[in-house]
Enzyme design. Structure first.
Site, mmCIF file in Angstrom:
data_model
loop_
_atom_site.group_PDB
_atom_site.id
_atom_site.type_symbol
_atom_site.label_atom_id
_atom_site.label_comp_id
_atom_site.label_asym_id
_atom_site.label_seq_id
_atom_site.Cartn_x
_atom_site.Cartn_y
_atom_site.Cartn_z
ATOM 1 N N GLU A 45 0.835 -1.206 0.000
ATOM 2 C CA GLU A 45 0.000 0.000 0.000
ATOM 3 C C GLU A 45 0.867 1.251 0.000
ATOM 4 O OE1 GLU A 45 -2.493 2.580 3.207
ATOM 5 O OE2 GLU A 45 -2.220 0.445 3.582
ATOM 6 N N ASP A 49 0.744 3.851 -3.257
ATOM 7 C CA ASP A 49 0.330 5.245 -3.116
ATOM 8 C C ASP A 49 1.271 6.164 -3.899
ATOM 9 O OD1 ASP A 49 -1.092 7.513 -1.777
ATOM 10 O OD2 ASP A 49 0.863 7.777 -0.838
ATOM 11 N N ASP A 118 -7.107 1.167 0.484
ATOM 12 C CA ASP A 118 -5.765 0.666 0.801
ATOM 13 C C ASP A 118 -5.391 -0.499 -0.111
ATOM 14 O OD1 ASP A 118 -5.663 2.533 2.808
ATOM 15 O OD2 ASP A 118 -5.986 1.103 4.441
ATOM 16 N N GLU A 121 -4.392 0.532 -3.663
ATOM 17 C CA GLU A 121 -3.014 1.021 -3.735
ATOM 18 C C GLU A 121 -2.031 -0.149 -3.693
ATOM 19 O OE1 GLU A 121 -3.737 5.385 -1.619
ATOM 20 O OE2 GLU A 121 -2.977 3.705 -0.441
#
Length: 225
Positions: A45, A49, A118, A121
């Site tokens: 995650e 991102d 989450d 990502e």
């Protein structure tokens, strides 16, 4: 490690054929079911991102070469925020393939915005590690699709816009009292009202308090403007 039939269908939705399927499996593994030998998706995650941010920044610069940073920033935020990631995840069917512990499943984890955002990502990171930046870019552009085209309209935060409207007229900030909450704990529905000191108000209902507040603010803005 092999993908299940459902996971393979999800990979097809991503448009990526995994050389290392264990990356996708890890990206779909929530902390509620993780063990020492079955790591969760938090590290992925973190990486995903950043990959998403880079791809979206590039896409926005290419889409509007003359736009100033002040115009690009809200568009960027609208594309990478957790709510958008969760929407993309839901559209792609990510919730159906999430690997969750029993308690998280019972509490509606497959529909929770935070978990979906989450995991989305983390999936981006899995594609990046498996196929490189070009593969990740292709996946992101495929999944985000028309959201990129309409981002200028979506980037306007109704709550912020309404507060600015009130400030410009020397009114105190809007209030957002919760009027009602229905449904089970794992799938609540909120009804919220936005109120201005001048007596104007509007109501909205949504699956999260934040969404209801934003919808109410937008409804009132549409009427005021």
């Amino acid at each position: 490690m092999k993908l299940s039939a459902q996971q393979r269908a999800f990979a097809e939705e991503l448009g990526h054929d995994f050389i290392r399927p264990e990356l996708l499996i890890r990206a779909l593994t929530h902390g509620s079911i993780a063990t020492v030998t079955r790591p969760d998706n938090q590290r992925l995650e973190f990486l995903g991102d950043r990959v998403l941010g880079l791809v979206m920044a590039e896409a926005l610069l290419q889409a509007d070469p003359d736009a100033a940073e002040g115009a690009l920033a809200p568009r960027y935020n609208a594309l990478v925020r957790k709510e958008t990631c969760a929407e993309v995840a839901s559209d792609a069917g990510l919730g159906d393939v999430l690997r969750l512990g029993r308690s998280e499943m019972m509490s509606g984890g497959r529909r929770k915005e935070a978990l979906l955002g989450d995991a989305m990502e983390a999936v981006i990171a899995a594609v990046y590690l498996d196929g490189g930046l070009e593969a990740a870019r292709a996946c992101i552009m495929r999944l985000w699709g028309s959201r990129i085209d309409r981002v200028e309209a979506d980037s306007r935060d109704p709550k912020t816009a309404l507060q600015e409207w009130a400030q410009a007229r020397k009114l105190p900030p809007p209030e957002y009292p919760e009027l009602n909450r229905t449904g089970p704990d794992h799938a609540p529905v909120f009804t919220v009202e936005v109120r201005l000191a001048n007596g104007e108000s509007a109501r909205a209902t949504a699956k999260s308090k934040r969404e209801a507040q934003q919808a109410a603010a937008k409804a009132l803005l549409d009427r005021l403007e």
